[in-house]
Design a protein around this motif. Sequence first.
Motif, PDB file in Angstrom:
ATOM      1  N   ASP A   1     -11.752  -5.914   8.819  1.00  0.00           N
ATOM      2  CA  ASP A   1     -11.118  -7.221   8.734  1.00  0.00           C
ATOM      3  C   ASP A   1     -11.063  -7.676   7.274  1.00  0.00           C
ATOM      4  O   ASP A   1     -11.962  -7.385   6.474  1.00  0.00           O
ATOM      5  N   ASP A   2      -9.990  -8.374   6.947  1.00  0.00           N
ATOM      6  CA  ASP A   2      -9.809  -8.932   5.609  1.00  0.00           C
ATOM      7  C   ASP A   2      -9.611  -7.862   4.529  1.00  0.00           C
ATOM      8  O   ASP A   2      -9.909  -8.095   3.347  1.00  0.00           O
ATOM      9  N   THR A   3      -9.150  -6.682   4.936  1.00  0.00           N
ATOM     10  CA  THR A   3      -8.785  -5.661   3.952  1.00  0.00           C
ATOM     11  C   THR A   3      -7.350  -5.215   4.208  1.00  0.00           C
ATOM     12  O   THR A   3      -6.917  -5.064   5.356  1.00  0.00           O
ATOM     13  N   LEU A   4      -6.623  -4.987   3.131  1.00  0.00           N
ATOM     14  CA  LEU A   4      -5.214  -4.626   3.184  1.00  0.00           C
ATOM     15  C   LEU A   4      -5.011  -3.320   2.429  1.00  0.00           C
ATOM     16  O   LEU A   4      -5.496  -3.166   1.302  1.00  0.00           O
ATOM     17  N   ALA A   5      -4.316  -2.384   3.035  1.00  0.00           N
ATOM     18  CA  ALA A   5      -3.991  -1.128   2.362  1.00  0.00           C
ATOM     19  C   ALA A   5      -2.625  -1.271   1.689  1.00  0.00           C
ATOM     20  O   ALA A   5      -1.626  -1.539   2.356  1.00  0.00           O
ATOM     21  N   VAL A   6      -2.587  -1.118   0.380  1.00  0.00           N
ATOM     22  CA  VAL A   6      -1.338  -1.193  -0.374  1.00  0.00           C
ATOM     23  C   VAL A   6      -0.989   0.228  -0.830  1.00  0.00           C
ATOM     24  O   VAL A   6      -1.741   0.852  -1.587  1.00  0.00           O
ATOM     25  N   ILE A   7       0.135   0.721  -0.350  1.00  0.00           N
ATOM     26  CA  ILE A   7       0.529   2.108  -0.608  1.00  0.00           C
ATOM     27  C   ILE A   7       1.870   2.141  -1.321  1.00  0.00           C
ATOM     28  O   ILE A   7       2.819   1.468  -0.916  1.00  0.00           O
ATOM     29  N   GLU A   8       1.929   2.927  -2.388  1.00  0.00           N
ATOM     30  CA  GLU A   8       3.163   3.086  -3.155  1.00  0.00           C
ATOM     31  C   GLU A   8       3.944   4.275  -2.603  1.00  0.00           C
ATOM     32  O   GLU A   8       3.503   5.420  -2.716  1.00  0.00           O
ATOM     33  N   LYS A   9       5.086   4.007  -2.007  1.00  0.00           N
ATOM     34  CA  LYS A   9       5.874   5.056  -1.349  1.00  0.00           C
ATOM     35  C   LYS A   9       6.261   6.180  -2.297  1.00  0.00           C
ATOM     36  O   LYS A   9       6.290   7.351  -1.903  1.00  0.00           O
TER      37      LYS A   9
ATOM     38  N   GLY B   1      -3.989  -4.933   7.455  1.00  0.00           N
ATOM     39  CA  GLY B   1      -2.677  -4.330   7.676  1.00  0.00           C
ATOM     40  C   GLY B   1      -2.352  -3.381   6.538  1.00  0.00           C
ATOM     41  O   GLY B   1      -3.191  -3.040   5.704  1.00  0.00           O
ATOM     42  N   VAL B   2      -1.098  -2.947   6.490  1.00  0.00           N
ATOM     43  CA  VAL B   2      -0.645  -2.039   5.447  1.00  0.00           C
ATOM     44  C   VAL B   2       0.610  -2.594   4.796  1.00  0.00           C
ATOM     45  O   VAL B   2       1.493  -3.122   5.489  1.00  0.00           O
ATOM     46  N   GLU B   3       0.666  -2.488   3.497  1.00  0.00           N
ATOM     47  CA  GLU B   3       1.826  -2.934   2.738  1.00  0.00           C
ATOM     48  C   GLU B   3       2.401  -1.735   1.990  1.00  0.00           C
ATOM     49  O   GLU B   3       1.689  -1.097   1.189  1.00  0.00           O
ATOM     50  N   LEU B   4       3.652  -1.409   2.249  1.00  0.00           N
ATOM     51  CA  LEU B   4       4.310  -0.299   1.567  1.00  0.00           C
ATOM     52  C   LEU B   4       5.234  -0.861   0.498  1.00  0.00           C
ATOM     53  O   LEU B   4       6.065  -1.721   0.771  1.00  0.00           O
ATOM     54  N   CYS B   5       5.066  -0.392  -0.711  1.00  0.00           N
ATOM     55  CA  CYS B   5       5.846  -0.955  -1.814  1.00  0.00           C
ATOM     56  C   CYS B   5       6.414   0.152  -2.691  1.00  0.00           C
ATOM     57  O   CYS B   5       6.182   1.315  -2.479  1.00  0.00           O
TER      58      CYS B   5
END
Length: 345
Positions: free
Chosen positions: A265-273, A341-345
């Motif tokens: 909880d309270d962690t976000l995965a930020v992934i560079e495509k 969640g996951v954020e794809l950027c």
Amino acid sequence: MEKSFSDSYAAAGVDVTAGYESVELIKSHVKRTNIPGVMGGIGGFGGMFELAANEYKNPVLVSGTDGVGTKVKLAFLMDKHDTIGIDCVAMCVNDVACSGAKPLFFLDYIACGKNYPQKIEQIVKGVAEGCVQSGCALVGGETAEHPGLMPVDEYDLAGFTVGIGEKDKLVSGEHLAPGNALIGVASSGVHSNGFSLVRKVFDINSDTIAVHYDELGKTLGEELLTPTRIYVKPLLALMDEVRVNAISHITGGGFYENVPRMLNDDTLAVIEKDKCFKLPIFDLIQATGNIPERDMYNTFNMGTGLVIAVDADKADRAVRILNAAGEQAAVIGEVKAGEKGVELC
């Protein structure tokens, strides 16, 4: 002359003698998978495996079961059955290894419309190869003939594995924290998920799978039937040297469903495509089907089969270990504070 029971069973569509022949044909393949701990051979009512005494202080058994879904349709159309078993093993053992456990043994289940011994042999040959690649033993299985329930030339394949790990070394996610580096490990292709969509996009049949695509360097069928990559040995090698905080196996549901499973909880995965390992087959699927990018990342692995979280100061070392083990790995993002969640950027 009075008919025997086997004659009656054959009249019902089940060939008992084919079952005996299948067992004989697969024995050499099963033998390839023998490792310390295997007891007895195939043919018993249960597969036995002995755990070495005192090898673990607090051992935990980790199990996994899965199948290969509608990818079997490709095997039917291409009449190629010696790799689908690798997929079955991969789908099970990769999940177990993502928990930090070493797969010990595997059992398969083949349901078929008719038992063709040579076809069963090819299927089990692939299962055995998957077991060899993952270092586990094939200790048993079942081939069930289902006349009237399935077409005579079709089958389904599923499997089950049990692994073992030291309790305090299992990958539980408790050490995952903002600032962790995310490492991607390349896939071998579509693996074993998303095939219902793939079949619809390409209108899969004997003609469409025979089309050669320059961007793939092979036919569509050859590309799609590429076996799922088995990550067990590289993961175990990594976990021997570096503390792994969390792992996500990118299967059905792609990034959006699987990556959050490794997060707290309270962690976000930020992934560079752009740092991931996108393969030509995914561009082809997206363009042919006119599929929105988000749907692609919500269905397929997109060329990245694993996402691994480690402490940032261990990331370069982890990448070197994975690459030395034969994988293609790179840092593709980081863990940040935020809504899970996951954020794809």
